[in-house]
Design an enzyme around this catalytic site. Structure first.
Site, short mmCIF file in Angstrom:
data_model
loop_
_atom_site.label_atom_id
_atom_site.label_comp_id
_atom_site.label_asym_id
_atom_site.label_seq_id
_atom_site.Cartn_x
_atom_site.Cartn_y
_atom_site.Cartn_z
N ARG A 36 65.45 42.49 10.97
CA ARG A 36 66.14 41.43 11.72
C ARG A 36 67.34 40.90 10.92
O ARG A 36 67.27 39.87 10.27
CB ARG A 36 65.16 40.30 12.04
CG ARG A 36 63.96 40.76 12.86
CD ARG A 36 63.06 39.61 13.26
NE ARG A 36 62.47 38.93 12.12
CZ ARG A 36 61.57 37.94 12.23
NH1 ARG A 36 61.19 37.53 13.42
NH2 ARG A 36 61.07 37.37 11.15
N ASP A 131 62.42 35.79 6.45
CA ASP A 131 63.77 35.91 7.02
C ASP A 131 63.96 35.13 8.33
O ASP A 131 64.86 35.46 9.12
CB ASP A 131 64.12 37.38 7.24
CG ASP A 131 63.21 38.05 8.28
OD1 ASP A 131 62.24 37.41 8.72
OD2 ASP A 131 63.49 39.20 8.65
N ASP A 132 63.14 34.12 8.57
CA ASP A 132 63.33 33.31 9.78
C ASP A 132 63.07 31.83 9.48
O ASP A 132 62.45 31.12 10.26
CB ASP A 132 62.43 33.79 10.92
CG ASP A 132 60.97 33.93 10.51
OD1 ASP A 132 60.63 33.52 9.38
OD2 ASP A 132 60.18 34.44 11.32
N ASP A 220 47.86 36.17 4.63
CA ASP A 220 47.79 34.72 4.57
C ASP A 220 46.40 34.21 4.94
O ASP A 220 45.90 33.23 4.36
CB ASP A 220 48.86 34.08 5.46
CG ASP A 220 48.89 34.65 6.86
OD1 ASP A 220 48.33 35.74 7.08
OD2 ASP A 220 49.50 34.01 7.74
#
Length: 498
Positions: A36, A131-132, A220
């Protein structure tokens, strides 16, 4: 106004130099990306704005293997604040089993590069970013102040700081921070000790890991179980310093993002507005936090509803909850995640009105850490039993002349309890999963990504959110809570209060 801004900037620069030099802390940021490129550009430019007062902070980008990953590599290379781009090219001899396994391997690669490479031998802390994300102006100031409190990885230590708060609200004090014993992720920092002492040798699904399991539910979620098992804590701001703008992802559905992530605030205080060094010195004390929670549980005003909590303006309201009723009675009206997150040993501070918070506590699990004002059915009234493979708890308890209790089954739903019941002590690791046969251990020979692991239910399997006594699976062995055939599920006063 300009004069005041310059004063704030000067104070911030002095603060950064003090933390980085006198405390001998060396922090780098690692942004994990894949294909992305537009998201990555937005994240890197937001990070550049947040770190403009400290250009010495090294920023690395780690790009995972993907047919379109060249776009992210090119985007990262063109950004001035990026020191180096790493490309993760997994070994063909060790193929990823699932998307989540692939992501977990990438995280392991990025952390290895950050801590184990010769170039970064002196790095003490790593900021792990995705990346967001967008960042608050004082994101770096907050993180650098938190770094000096993250030096150990032993039991009950504070092992991370995060810019995220699952329960952050606009009405909350932007200048405050808290401790959580539930791993928050989303823009977090870890010390070298956590990597070398625990994560590197135990990371599931990683090459040369001592863990035999493959991540089937996400790195996670695995780390959340580790937090519970080790009593670890993480520093988190009351109002988030990161904002998650990604509409889709491997672990995020678009609708969930719109309803939960989009409603989360992003603090807008300029860098230097908060003395994070002083603030976090008061926060980063687990014993003190536990004592404060215990005092409120004892002296606070006990309420039965959110409206009741709002009416008692001069008191500190507290209210119990049951895990199975959390989604409907707590999360929906307050617009929280459907399962409790951001809690401190299963006590949760939430905002119910401007300048009004409410302390929620899990009526079962918080009892392990605190003396609770509301008593539950004597925990000695049930017995844990291991059922046969592909057998239900209803069958197991009935064979013993007992019955399965869905309420008491909650006490079996932890890695600690499963380890006591299963012959191997859950040596294959524990993980959160969904299914009507949980809690349970997956057979070693099962054709499943979770083979050999003990699985804990994060959500209930029945319509009312309870764990299921009747559930079975051909490859799992259940842990069951059996009680006397005519025993009560909960004391009447707890039912009334909830």
């Amino acid at each position: 106004m300009r004069h005041a801004h310059l004063i704030c900037l000067a104070l911030f620069l002095v603060f950064v130099r003090r933390v980085q030099s006198s405390e001998q802390i060396s922090v780098i940021a690692v942004v994990l990306a894949c294909e992305r490129s537009s998201h990555l550009k937005r994240t890197l430019r937001s990070l550049a704005k947040a770190t403009v007062q400290s250009p010495a902070l090294p920023v690395y980008v780690s790009v995972d293997e993907h047919p379109k990953s060249y776009r992210a590599v090119r985007a990262a290379t063109l950004e001035r604040n990026v020191k180096q781009v790493w490309q993760h090219i997994p070994s063909a001899d060790y193929p990823a089993q699932t998307t989540r396994h692939r992501i977990a391997r990438h995280y392991h690669f990025a952390l290895s590069q950050a801590f184990d490479s010769r170039e970064n031998a002196n790095v003490s802390h790593v900021l792990v970013l995705e990346d967001d994300l967008l960042f608050a102006p004082d994101f770096l100031a907050y993180m650098l102040a938190a770094a000096r409190h993250l030096t150990r990885a032993d039991k009950n230590a504070i092992v991370c700081a995060s810019g995220w708060n699952d329960n952050g609200r606009h009405e909350t004090d932007m200048r405050s921070a808290r401790l959580t014993t539930s791993f928050p992720g989303l823009g977090w920092m870890l010390p070298r000790a956590l990597w070398t002492d625990y994560l590197r040798p135990n990371w599931p699904g990683a090459p040369n890991s001592t863990s035999t399991s493959i991540v089937g539910i996400g790195w996670d979620f695995w780390l959340r179980v580790a937090f519970e098992a080790h009593g670890w804590a993480c520093i988190t701001p009351a109002v988030p310093r990161v904002f998650h703008f990604g509409a889709t992802g491997s672990n995020v559905a678009a609708q969930e993002t719109e309803q939960l992530f989009a409603s989360s605030p992003l603090a807008d205080l300029p860098a230097g507005s908060v003395d994070w060094d002083a603030t976090l010195s008061n926060v980063a004390d687990k014993q003190s936090t536990a004592e404060q929670v215990q005092e409120r549980l004892v002296k606070g005003h006990h309420v039965k509803s959110f409206e009741d909590a709002k009416r008692h303006s001069a008191t500190a309201p507290v209210m119990p909850y049951l895990r199975e009723s959390f989604a409907h009675f707590i999360a929906e009206p307050l617009k929280l995640w459907p399962t409790p997150r951001g809690h401190f040993h299963h006590t949760l501070l939430v905002q119910v009105a401007p300048q009004k918070d409410l302390l929620l506590y899990d009526a079962r699990r918080a009892a392990k850490h605190f003396t609770l004002p509301t008593k539950i059915l004597d925990t000695g009234a049930f017995r844990l039993h291991r059922a046969g493979r592909n057998a239900s708890c209803e069958q197991e308890c009935r064979a013993l002349g007992l019955r399965c209790s869905t309420s008491s089954l909650e006490f079996a739903n932890s890695c600690e309890s499963l380890s006591q019941v299963m012959p191997d002590g859950c040596q294959g690791g524990c993980a959160y999963e969904t299914g009507n046969d949980l809690p349970a251990r997956v057979d070693d020979e099962a054709p499943l990504q979770t083979a050999g692991m003990c699985l804990i239910a994060e959500t209930g399997a029945t319509k009312d959110g309870r764990l299921d006594c009747k559930g079975t699976h051909e490859w799992t062995t259940r842990s069951c809570a059996c009680v006397e055939a005519f025993g009560r599920e909960l004391k009447d006063e707890l039912k009334d209060e909830l």
